[in-house]
Structures are given as structure tokens and as C-alpha cells.
Motif scaffolding. Structure first.
Motif, PDB file in Angstrom:
ATOM      1  N   GLY A 110     119.450  24.085  99.924  1.00  0.00           N
ATOM      2  CA  GLY A 110     119.437  25.223  99.015  1.00  0.00           C
ATOM      3  C   GLY A 110     118.270  26.158  99.278  1.00  0.00           C
ATOM      4  O   GLY A 110     117.230  25.761  99.796  1.00  0.00           O
ATOM      5  N   GLN A 111     118.462  27.426  98.950  1.00  0.00           N
ATOM      6  CA  GLN A 111     117.451  28.467  99.146  1.00  0.00           C
ATOM      7  C   GLN A 111     117.045  28.608 100.611  1.00  0.00           C
ATOM      8  O   GLN A 111     115.904  28.912 100.932  1.00  0.00           O
ATOM      9  CB  GLN A 111     116.200  28.227  98.280  1.00  0.00           C
ATOM     10  CG  GLN A 111     116.448  28.228  96.794  1.00  0.00           C
ATOM     11  CD  GLN A 111     116.837  29.601  96.268  1.00  0.00           C
ATOM     12  OE1 GLN A 111     116.551  30.620  96.869  1.00  0.00           O
ATOM     13  NE2 GLN A 111     117.525  29.604  95.140  1.00  0.00           N
ATOM     14  N   GLY A 112     117.985  28.381 101.511  1.00  0.00           N
ATOM     15  CA  GLY A 112     117.744  28.490 102.943  1.00  0.00           C
ATOM     16  C   GLY A 112     118.519  27.429 103.699  1.00  0.00           C
ATOM     17  O   GLY A 112     119.338  26.711 103.128  1.00  0.00           O
ATOM     18  N   ARG A 113     118.233  27.316 104.988  1.00  0.00           N
ATOM     19  CA  ARG A 113     118.908  26.311 105.810  1.00  0.00           C
ATOM     20  C   ARG A 113     118.485  24.913 105.391  1.00  0.00           C
ATOM     21  O   ARG A 113     117.336  24.683 105.036  1.00  0.00           O
ATOM     22  CB  ARG A 113     118.562  26.540 107.285  1.00  0.00           C
ATOM     23  CG  ARG A 113     119.155  27.844 107.823  1.00  0.00           C
ATOM     24  CD  ARG A 113     118.724  28.139 109.245  1.00  0.00           C
ATOM     25  NE  ARG A 113     119.097  27.054 110.159  1.00  0.00           N
ATOM     26  CZ  ARG A 113     118.581  26.926 111.372  1.00  0.00           C
ATOM     27  NH1 ARG A 113     117.698  27.803 111.824  1.00  0.00           N
ATOM     28  NH2 ARG A 113     118.963  25.937 112.144  1.00  0.00           N
ATOM     29  N   ASN A 120     105.238  13.455 104.686  1.00  0.00           N
ATOM     30  CA  ASN A 120     104.202  14.484 104.589  1.00  0.00           C
ATOM     31  C   ASN A 120     104.748  15.808 104.075  1.00  0.00           C
ATOM     32  O   ASN A 120     104.009  16.766 103.910  1.00  0.00           O
ATOM     33  CB  ASN A 120     103.519  14.675 105.939  1.00  0.00           C
ATOM     34  CG  ASN A 120     104.496  15.079 107.034  1.00  0.00           C
ATOM     35  OD1 ASN A 120     105.667  15.380 106.784  1.00  0.00           O
ATOM     36  ND2 ASN A 120     104.023  15.078 108.265  1.00  0.00           N
ATOM     37  N   GLY A 121     106.064  15.887 103.839  1.00  0.00           N
ATOM     38  CA  GLY A 121     106.675  17.107 103.343  1.00  0.00           C
ATOM     39  C   GLY A 121     106.990  18.126 104.413  1.00  0.00           C
ATOM     40  O   GLY A 121     107.468  19.216 104.119  1.00  0.00           O
ATOM     41  N   GLN A 134     111.714  26.662  99.389  1.00  0.00           N
ATOM     42  CA  GLN A 134     111.790  25.219  99.606  1.00  0.00           C
ATOM     43  C   GLN A 134     110.383  24.618  99.651  1.00  0.00           C
ATOM     44  O   GLN A 134     110.133  23.560  99.077  1.00  0.00           O
ATOM     45  CB  GLN A 134     112.526  24.912 100.905  1.00  0.00           C
ATOM     46  CG  GLN A 134     114.005  25.240 100.885  1.00  0.00           C
ATOM     47  CD  GLN A 134     114.643  25.135 102.254  1.00  0.00           C
ATOM     48  OE1 GLN A 134     113.987  25.316 103.286  1.00  0.00           O
ATOM     49  NE2 GLN A 134     115.952  24.855 102.274  1.00  0.00           N
ATOM     50  N   GLN A 135     109.467  25.305 100.328  1.00  0.00           N
ATOM     51  CA  GLN A 135     108.102  24.795 100.480  1.00  0.00           C
ATOM     52  C   GLN A 135     107.414  24.642  99.127  1.00  0.00           C
ATOM     53  O   GLN A 135     106.708  23.661  98.892  1.00  0.00           O
ATOM     54  CB  GLN A 135     107.284  25.728 101.381  1.00  0.00           C
ATOM     55  CG  GLN A 135     105.938  25.154 101.789  1.00  0.00           C
ATOM     56  CD  GLN A 135     106.086  23.983 102.742  1.00  0.00           C
ATOM     57  OE1 GLN A 135     106.571  24.151 103.851  1.00  0.00           O
ATOM     58  NE2 GLN A 135     105.659  22.808 102.315  1.00  0.00           N
ATOM     59  N   VAL A 136     107.633  25.608  98.217  1.00  0.00           N
ATOM     60  CA  VAL A 136     107.031  25.524  96.886  1.00  0.00           C
ATOM     61  C   VAL A 136     107.516  24.269  96.159  1.00  0.00           C
ATOM     62  O   VAL A 136     106.722  23.523  95.576  1.00  0.00           O
ATOM     63  CB  VAL A 136     107.344  26.799  96.057  1.00  0.00           C
ATOM     64  CG1 VAL A 136     107.010  26.595  94.582  1.00  0.00           C
ATOM     65  CG2 VAL A 136     106.568  27.983  96.611  1.00  0.00           C
ATOM     66  N   ILE A 142     104.960  16.780  96.055  1.00  0.00           N
ATOM     67  CA  ILE A 142     104.627  16.041  97.286  1.00  0.00           C
ATOM     68  C   ILE A 142     104.423  14.547  97.024  1.00  0.00           C
ATOM     69  O   ILE A 142     104.821  13.715  97.840  1.00  0.00           O
ATOM     70  CB  ILE A 142     103.422  16.655  98.028  1.00  0.00           C
ATOM     71  CG1 ILE A 142     103.287  16.052  99.424  1.00  0.00           C
ATOM     72  CG2 ILE A 142     102.145  16.529  97.221  1.00  0.00           C
ATOM     73  CD1 ILE A 142     104.438  16.344 100.347  1.00  0.00           C
ATOM     74  N   SER A 143     103.855  14.163  95.881  1.00  0.00           N
ATOM     75  CA  SER A 143     103.657  12.722  95.638  1.00  0.00           C
ATOM     76  C   SER A 143     105.006  12.020  95.455  1.00  0.00           C
ATOM     77  O   SER A 143     105.180  10.886  95.914  1.00  0.00           O
ATOM     78  CB  SER A 143     102.748  12.482  94.439  1.00  0.00           C
ATOM     79  OG  SER A 143     103.336  12.977  93.260  1.00  0.00           O
TER      80      SER A 143
END
Length: 167
Positions: A110-113, A120-121, A134-136, A142-143
Motif C-alpha cells: 500500500g501507498q506504493g510498490r 531493521n526495517g 511506507q517509511q513513516v 520499528i520495535s
């Protein structure tokens, strides 16, 4: 402790110098094993229904002794829920009970490819980068990403151990 040499759970007193254990970032070598003539309280831990967890600065994988069944075999580590995160049009999930394979990873959709990420994300090699949206979502959780991938790693190790027993 999970011995990479033996591909088996091994009691601490049975470890040998030079033996490799599974750590969070890779193999950790046993330098020495010493029995101390002291008394200390010890506890069996169950963390989020898991009997497999990581200890120390190297995140060495250990198994709780109470996870053994009456036959002496270890109980299967639990996978996280299929959907890990669902936020702002981004879903992070895994498919390990159906079609997925090692290395342990999660799918960001979602929100992109769509892309696969590790503990590690960050995207696995040959996967598209995360979009800013996606990064946000990944950074904000992240935990949860890390603990979910670690649960999957433990589950995969257990499955490998089972297949080794049957051979």
C-alpha cells in the motif's frame, strides 16, 4: 541455547569453546564455559507466548526449559499475527503459514510498490525502496517490526530443526 554447530538446542553446560551460537546479528562464538560455585535465582520466562527469546548484548537465541513437552521435545515458537501493522493505507504482514520462505521478512503493501523488509526495517536486496509514506509507518513501528521478524526467525529455526530430526 541454539547451537549452529549442532543445529539443536543445547544446555549451557554442554557447550564447548569455539562452538557457534545464533546471535541477533549472526553467529556468536563461545569463548569458554565455566561452572561457578555460587547460588542465584533463575526464572523461566514466557514473553508474548514465546519460549524462545534473545539474551545479552549479542542477542543470543535461547529457549526456555519449560517449553518442553512431556516427550522432551520443544514447543513450536508462535508466529506473530499475519497482519502486523495497518495504518494510513499501509499494511505490514507476513505469509509464513502459507507460502513464504527464509530469510525472515515482512511485506509492506500500500501507498506504493510492495516490498519485503527485514528486522531493521529496510528493504531486502533486490526489493524496491520504501516510499515516504511506507517509511513513516515502518519507522513509527520499528520495535514491532523487529520483534515480529525475530519471532519469524525463531519459528523458521524451529522448522529447520524439525526437518533435521526427521532425516
Amino acid at each position: 541455547m541454539w547451537s549452529l554447530h549442532r543445529h539443536a538446542w543445547t544446555a549451557i553446560e554442554d557447550l564447548e569453546a569455539g562452538e557457534l551460537l545464533q546471535g541477533e546479528a549472526g553467529p556468536v562464538a563461545v569463548v569458554s564455559v565455566s561452572l561457578l560455585d555460587t547460588r542465584a535465582s533463575v526464572y523461566n520466562l514466557e514473553i508474548h507466548c514465546e519460549h524462545v527469546y534473545q539474551i545479552g548484548v549479542d542477542g543470543v537465541v535461547v529457549h526456555n526449559a519449560c517449553g518442553r513437552s512431556k516427550s522432551g521435545k520443544f514447543t513450536e515458537p508462535q508466529l506473530p499475527n499475519k497482519t502486523i501493522i495497518k495504518k494510513n493505507g499501509v499494511t505490514v504482514e507476513h505469509y509464513y503459514r502459507s507460502i513464504d520462505h527464509a530469510p525472515a521478512h515482512l511485506h509492506v503493501i500500500g501507498q506504493g510498490r510492495s516490498t519485503r523488509i527485514g528486522a531493521n526495517g529496510r528493504p531486502l536486496s533486490n526489493n524496491p525502496p520504501l516510499t515516504p509514506a511506507q517509511q513513516v509507518v515502518v519507522n513509527d513501528n520499528i520495535s514491532l517490526v523487529r520483534s515480529s521478524v525475530n519471532k519469524i526467525k525463531n519459528w523458521l529455526k524451529f522448522q529447520d530443526h524439525l526437518s533435521g530430526e526427521e532425516e
